[in-house]
Write a protein that holds these residues in place. Structure first.
Motif, mmCIF file in Angstrom:
data_model
loop_
_atom_site.group_PDB
_atom_site.id
_atom_site.type_symbol
_atom_site.label_atom_id
_atom_site.label_comp_id
_atom_site.label_asym_id
_atom_site.label_seq_id
_atom_site.Cartn_x
_atom_site.Cartn_y
_atom_site.Cartn_z
ATOM 1 N N GLU A 275 -12.397 -13.833 3.424
ATOM 2 C CA GLU A 275 -12.325 -15.772 3.529
ATOM 3 C C GLU A 275 -11.488 -16.798 2.560
ATOM 4 O O GLU A 275 -10.977 -17.365 2.728
ATOM 5 N N GLN A 276 -11.579 -15.892 1.733
ATOM 6 C CA GLN A 276 -11.135 -15.870 0.161
ATOM 7 C C GLN A 276 -9.104 -16.024 0.752
ATOM 8 O O GLN A 276 -8.305 -16.526 0.438
ATOM 9 N N ARG A 277 -9.456 -14.669 1.016
ATOM 10 C CA ARG A 277 -8.066 -14.015 1.209
ATOM 11 C C ARG A 277 -7.730 -15.578 2.648
ATOM 12 O O ARG A 277 -5.487 -15.141 2.527
ATOM 13 N N LYS A 278 -8.652 -14.903 3.652
ATOM 14 C CA LYS A 278 -7.854 -16.179 4.745
ATOM 15 C C LYS A 278 -7.211 -17.677 3.937
ATOM 16 O O LYS A 278 -6.060 -18.014 4.715
ATOM 17 N N ALA A 279 -8.069 -18.377 3.152
ATOM 18 C CA ALA A 279 -8.103 -19.491 2.773
ATOM 19 C C ALA A 279 -6.338 -18.885 1.407
ATOM 20 O O ALA A 279 -5.674 -20.214 1.516
ATOM 21 N N ALA A 280 -6.014 -18.562 1.208
ATOM 22 C CA ALA A 280 -5.061 -18.582 0.215
ATOM 23 C C ALA A 280 -3.863 -18.238 0.844
ATOM 24 O O ALA A 280 -2.585 -18.403 0.457
ATOM 25 N N ALA A 281 -3.735 -17.440 2.321
ATOM 26 C CA ALA A 281 -3.146 -17.132 2.817
ATOM 27 C C ALA A 281 -2.149 -18.329 3.987
ATOM 28 O O ALA A 281 -0.483 -18.774 4.247
ATOM 29 N N HIS A 282 -3.900 -19.271 4.175
ATOM 30 C CA HIS A 282 -3.022 -20.495 5.014
ATOM 31 C C HIS A 282 -3.695 -22.188 4.260
ATOM 32 O O HIS A 282 -3.255 -22.372 5.968
ATOM 33 N N GLY A 283 -4.072 -21.764 3.319
ATOM 34 C CA GLY A 283 -4.309 -23.416 2.828
ATOM 35 C C GLY A 283 -5.609 -23.004 3.269
ATOM 36 O O GLY A 283 -6.518 -22.398 3.942
#
Ligand SMILES: NC(=O)c1ccc[n+]([C@@H]2O[C@H](COP(=O)([O-])OP(=O)(O)OC[C@H]3O[C@@H](n4cnc5c(N)ncnc54)[C@H](OP(=O)(O)O)[C@@H]3O)[C@@H](O)[C@H]2O)c1
Length: 340
Positions: free
Chosen positions: A172-180
């Motif tokens: 989830e942190q990887r997704k948050a970093a990519a998409h805000g």
């Protein structure tokens, strides 16, 4: 393995529970019944197919021969709530958690290293911490040859070691970093994505400044090797790797052990694979260890700062030899030794 078949419980349907079910089936453990328990009853996909999961309760252990615990640790965890009650009913308990590893009644076992400790069992055997298992697999044969004097270890531990919550947090942190979007820390004190956190567990009042994973590595290694006074220190670090723990181990011995001799000793030890060709950039990697039973060791070299010391790099799948595989091997060994 005997002709008899056993009624086996797996307690916990998380990452380790899944691998326990797979390990029992893939290794053809003689199963009369496989009973899976978690906090609630449901159908759940485990080890490649839908399974019935029942709610753990004292009665759910009735009639079992063996129970492999992979519930969470602490007061509300499965082994604290049900482990000893099951053992009192005659169930042979193998616990993956850390609640009873240092209990004097409980053998702490890596079958290749100290299976004989199980002869003094009280119906309850503990699986060591994942970081400890792989290190002890490397240290034990060298200790047998040259007697350990001191160990210094630094770990690089995968988020899978935290269970499902750790794997989810990294994804989830990887997704948050990519998409805000907000960065949910999950079970960690800081973001693990794009980071390295020198904290695994909580502080321990008896070891000022040390976190609990470090204390586990120190105490458990001493117990397994039967060296309560072994000088050993650890720094445990969480890294943004899904699966597979890595460790840099510096081990000092009573006599000089050449890197070549160490490679020979380690390559003869069951369950250890030496991958050591530094000129070709061949050494153990977490990316290669996933799904593998072995403990991999390489970068074996003589420490120029100490005449009797070696440096090594050790990698293993924390869910397999670090947890589920070792637990199934304990059950297999207990059957072979006539303990069940
Ligand atoms: N992950 C590793 O690499 C690793 C390595 C060595 C040792 N361990 C140890 O193995 C254990 C399991 O780890 P994990 O990674 O599989 O954790 P996980 O993915 O978080 O799964 C934990 C499981 O335990 C179940 N559970 C919790 N409390 C329970 C209770 N009171 N009764 C019955 N079931 C209960 C949960 O049930 P629900 O699904 O119903 O919530 C869940 O299925 C922990 O003690 C951990 O320290 C883990």
């Amino acid at each position: 393995m005997s002709e008899k078949a056993y009624r086996v419980g797996v307690v916990g349907a998380g990452m380790v529970g899944d691998r326990l079910v797979a390990g029992l089936e893939e290794r053809h453990f003689p199963l009369e019944e496989l009973r899976i328990m978690a906090t609630s009853a449901r159908k759940q996909e485990m080890a490649g197919r839908q399974r019935d999961v029942i709610a753990a309760s004292p009665e759910a252990f009735d009639g079992l021969d063996i129970a492999l615990f992979a519930g969470t640790e602490g007061e509300s965890g499965a082994s604290v709530r049900f482990g000893w009650q099951a053992a009192d009913k005659g169930v042979f308990v193998v616990d993956n958690g850390g609640d009873f590893r240092m209990d004097a009644r409980v053998p702490l076992v890596v079958p290749e290293v100290n299976a004989e400790a199980m002869r003094r069992h009280s119906g309850f055997v503990a699986n060591p911490n994942c970081s400890t298992v792989q290190m002890v697999m490397v240290l034990a044969p060298l200790h047998g040859a040259a007697s350990l004097r001191r160990v210094v270890v630094s770990t690089y531990q995968a988020v899978g070691g935290t269970g499902r919550s750790g794997v989810q947090a990294l994804a989830e942190q990887r997704k948050a970093a990519a998409h805000g979007g907000p960065m949910d820390l999950g079970p960690y004190p800081h973001a693990i994505y794009d980071n390295v956190i020198p904290q695994v567990g909580g502080l321990n009042e008896h070891f000022p400044g040390y976190y609990s994973e470090e204390v586990k590595m120190i105490r458990e290694t001493r117990k397994i090797l039967g060296r309560p006074d072994l000088p050993i220190t650890a720094t445990c670090v969480r890294v943004p790797v899904a699966n597979g723990h890595s460790e840099a181990i510096n081990a000092e011995f009573e006599r000089q052990l050449s890197a070549e001799e160490a490679r020979e000793i380690l390559s003869r030890f069951p369950g250890v694979v030496v991958v050591d060709d530094p000129a070709a950039s061949r050494y153990p990697l977490a990316a290669d260890a996933g799904g593998q039973d072995a403990v991999f060791v390489g970068r074996i070299r003589e420490d120029p700062s100490s005449p009797n010391a070696l440096d090594m790099w050790c990698v293993s799948d924390n869910l397999l030899k670090g947890a589920a595989l070792n637990a199934v091997q304990i059950a297999e060994k207990a059957v072979e030794m006539g303990l069940i």
